[in-house]
Design a protein around this motif. Structure first.
Motif, PDB file in Angstrom:
ATOM      1  N   SER A   1      17.611  38.824  25.683  1.00 40.40           N
ATOM      2  CA  SER A   1      17.885  37.546  26.235  1.00 40.40           C
ATOM      3  C   SER A   1      16.287  36.975  27.068  1.00 40.40           C
ATOM      4  N   SER A   2      15.845  38.031  27.428  1.00 39.52           N
ATOM      5  CA  SER A   2      14.523  37.488  27.984  1.00 39.52           C
ATOM      6  C   SER A   2      13.680  36.837  26.896  1.00 39.52           C
ATOM      7  N   PHE A   3      13.688  37.262  25.473  1.00 37.49           N
ATOM      8  CA  PHE A   3      12.990  36.409  24.579  1.00 37.49           C
ATOM      9  C   PHE A   3      13.275  35.042  24.610  1.00 37.49           C
ATOM     10  N   VAL A   4      14.485  34.477  24.926  1.00 36.02           N
ATOM     11  CA  VAL A   4      14.532  33.185  25.066  1.00 36.02           C
ATOM     12  C   VAL A   4      13.924  32.388  26.150  1.00 36.02           C
ATOM     13  N   GLY A   5      13.787  33.461  27.255  1.00 36.91           N
ATOM     14  CA  GLY A   5      13.054  32.816  28.406  1.00 36.91           C
ATOM     15  C   GLY A   5      11.433  32.673  28.240  1.00 36.91           C
ATOM     16  N   MET A   6      10.848  32.877  26.903  1.00 35.65           N
ATOM     17  CA  MET A   6       9.582  33.106  26.693  1.00 35.65           C
ATOM     18  C   MET A   6       9.320  31.574  26.195  1.00 35.65           C
ATOM     19  N   SER A   7      10.344  30.899  25.651  1.00 39.69           N
ATOM     20  CA  SER A   7      10.021  29.785  24.819  1.00 39.69           C
ATOM     21  C   SER A   7       9.399  28.623  25.754  1.00 39.69           C
ATOM     22  N   SER A   8       8.759  27.615  25.010  1.00 44.68           N
ATOM     23  CA  SER A   8       7.952  26.718  25.496  1.00 44.68           C
ATOM     24  C   SER A   8       8.779  25.617  26.107  1.00 44.68           C
ATOM     25  N   LEU A   9       8.232  24.681  27.243  1.00 46.44           N
ATOM     26  CA  LEU A   9       8.984  23.661  27.818  1.00 46.44           C
ATOM     27  C   LEU A   9       9.253  22.739  26.926  1.00 46.44           C
ATOM     28  N   THR A  10       8.871  22.425  25.520  1.00 46.69           N
ATOM     29  CA  THR A  10       9.475  21.754  24.632  1.00 46.69           C
ATOM     30  C   THR A  10      10.836  22.235  24.272  1.00 46.69           C
ATOM     31  N   VAL A  11      10.916  23.505  23.962  1.00 47.54           N
ATOM     32  CA  VAL A  11      12.246  24.171  23.786  1.00 47.54           C
ATOM     33  C   VAL A  11      13.183  24.196  25.042  1.00 47.54           C
ATOM     34  N   LEU A  12      12.660  24.703  26.052  1.00 45.72           N
ATOM     35  CA  LEU A  12      13.460  24.933  27.289  1.00 45.72           C
ATOM     36  C   LEU A  12      12.856  24.171  28.334  1.00 45.72           C
ATOM     37  N   PRO A  13      12.980  22.735  28.481  1.00 43.57           N
ATOM     38  CA  PRO A  13      12.342  21.933  29.421  1.00 43.57           C
ATOM     39  C   PRO A  13      12.594  21.969  30.857  1.00 43.57           C
TER      40      PRO A  13
ATOM     41  N   THR B   1      19.789  25.706  22.013  1.00 48.35           N
ATOM     42  CA  THR B   1      19.558  25.250  23.185  1.00 48.35           C
ATOM     43  C   THR B   1      18.669  23.881  22.915  1.00 48.35           C
ATOM     44  N   ARG B   2      17.642  24.031  22.075  1.00 46.20           N
ATOM     45  CA  ARG B   2      16.653  22.928  21.788  1.00 46.20           C
ATOM     46  C   ARG B   2      17.413  21.814  21.093  1.00 46.20           C
ATOM     47  N   ALA B   3      18.432  22.077  20.125  1.00 45.82           N
ATOM     48  CA  ALA B   3      18.940  20.876  19.709  1.00 45.82           C
ATOM     49  C   ALA B   3      20.034  20.393  20.755  1.00 45.82           C
ATOM     50  N   ILE B   4      20.565  20.976  21.948  1.00 47.92           N
ATOM     51  CA  ILE B   4      21.477  20.528  22.832  1.00 47.92           C
ATOM     52  C   ILE B   4      20.386  19.501  23.663  1.00 47.92           C
ATOM     53  N   SER B   5      19.247  20.057  24.155  1.00 44.43           N
ATOM     54  CA  SER B   5      18.528  19.396  24.998  1.00 44.43           C
ATOM     55  C   SER B   5      17.894  18.014  24.426  1.00 44.43           C
ATOM     56  N   GLY B   6      17.917  18.116  22.917  1.00 43.85           N
ATOM     57  CA  GLY B   6      17.490  16.916  22.140  1.00 43.85           C
ATOM     58  C   GLY B   6      18.414  15.953  22.172  1.00 43.85           C
ATOM     59  N   LEU B   7      19.809  16.445  22.204  1.00 42.68           N
ATOM     60  CA  LEU B   7      20.978  15.465  22.148  1.00 42.68           C
ATOM     61  C   LEU B   7      20.994  14.671  23.442  1.00 42.68           C
ATOM     62  N   LEU B   8      20.708  15.552  24.488  1.00 43.73           N
ATOM     63  CA  LEU B   8      20.889  14.984  25.872  1.00 43.73           C
ATOM     64  C   LEU B   8      19.886  13.932  26.458  1.00 43.73           C
ATOM     65  N   GLY B   9      18.532  14.407  25.691  1.00 43.71           N
ATOM     66  CA  GLY B   9      17.347  13.809  26.316  1.00 43.71           C
ATOM     67  C   GLY B   9      16.456  13.197  25.350  1.00 43.71           C
TER      68      GLY B   9
END
Length: 119
Positions: free
Chosen positions: A58-70, A111-119
């Motif tokens: 799960s920690s690997f997910v938190g390594m994502s850039s702000l583009t993926v997890l803003p 998660t990136r797809a969800i954030s793209g839909l919401l923002g």
């Protein structure tokens, strides 16, 4: 997926690990490698093997850039998705290498797809 104590523990751990890594990475500025390393080592020291593996994956997910997890909110969502993937694919991926990275990549992409839909 059954809602039971084990699955709730997995989901909680996945959310916490992803979010903690994201905070260490982005808010404290430690960078993705150090953030992941700190969470992974802490998990290895303080948790039994299976839970340590879940925390590290799960920690690997938190390594994502702000583009993926803003934001940390999306880190929470990413951790939840990672937890669901871990629970639903546990038997499918048993004994196969690369499942941690694959799980984390899938969670980050969703998660990136969800954030793209919401923002």
């Amino acid at each position: 997926m059954k809602i039971n104590k084990t699955n709730l523990r997995i989901l909680s751990l996945a959310i916490a690990s992803t979010s903690l890594t994201w905070i260490l990475n982005h808010q404290l500025g430690l960078g993705p490698i150090v953030a992941n390393g700190l969470v992974g080592v802490a998990a290895a020291i303080f948790m039994p093997g299976a839970l340590a593996g879940i925390a590290y994956t799960s920690s690997f997910v938190g390594m994502s850039s702000l583009t993926v997890l803003p934001s940390v909110l999306f880190a929470l969502v990413g951790g939840l998705i990672a937890g669901f993937i871990i629970i639903t694919t546990a038997e499918i991926y048993a004994g196969i290498g690369g499942k941690g990275g694959t799980t984390a990549a899938a969670a980050a992409l969703v998660t990136r797809a969800i954030s793209g839909l919401l923002g």
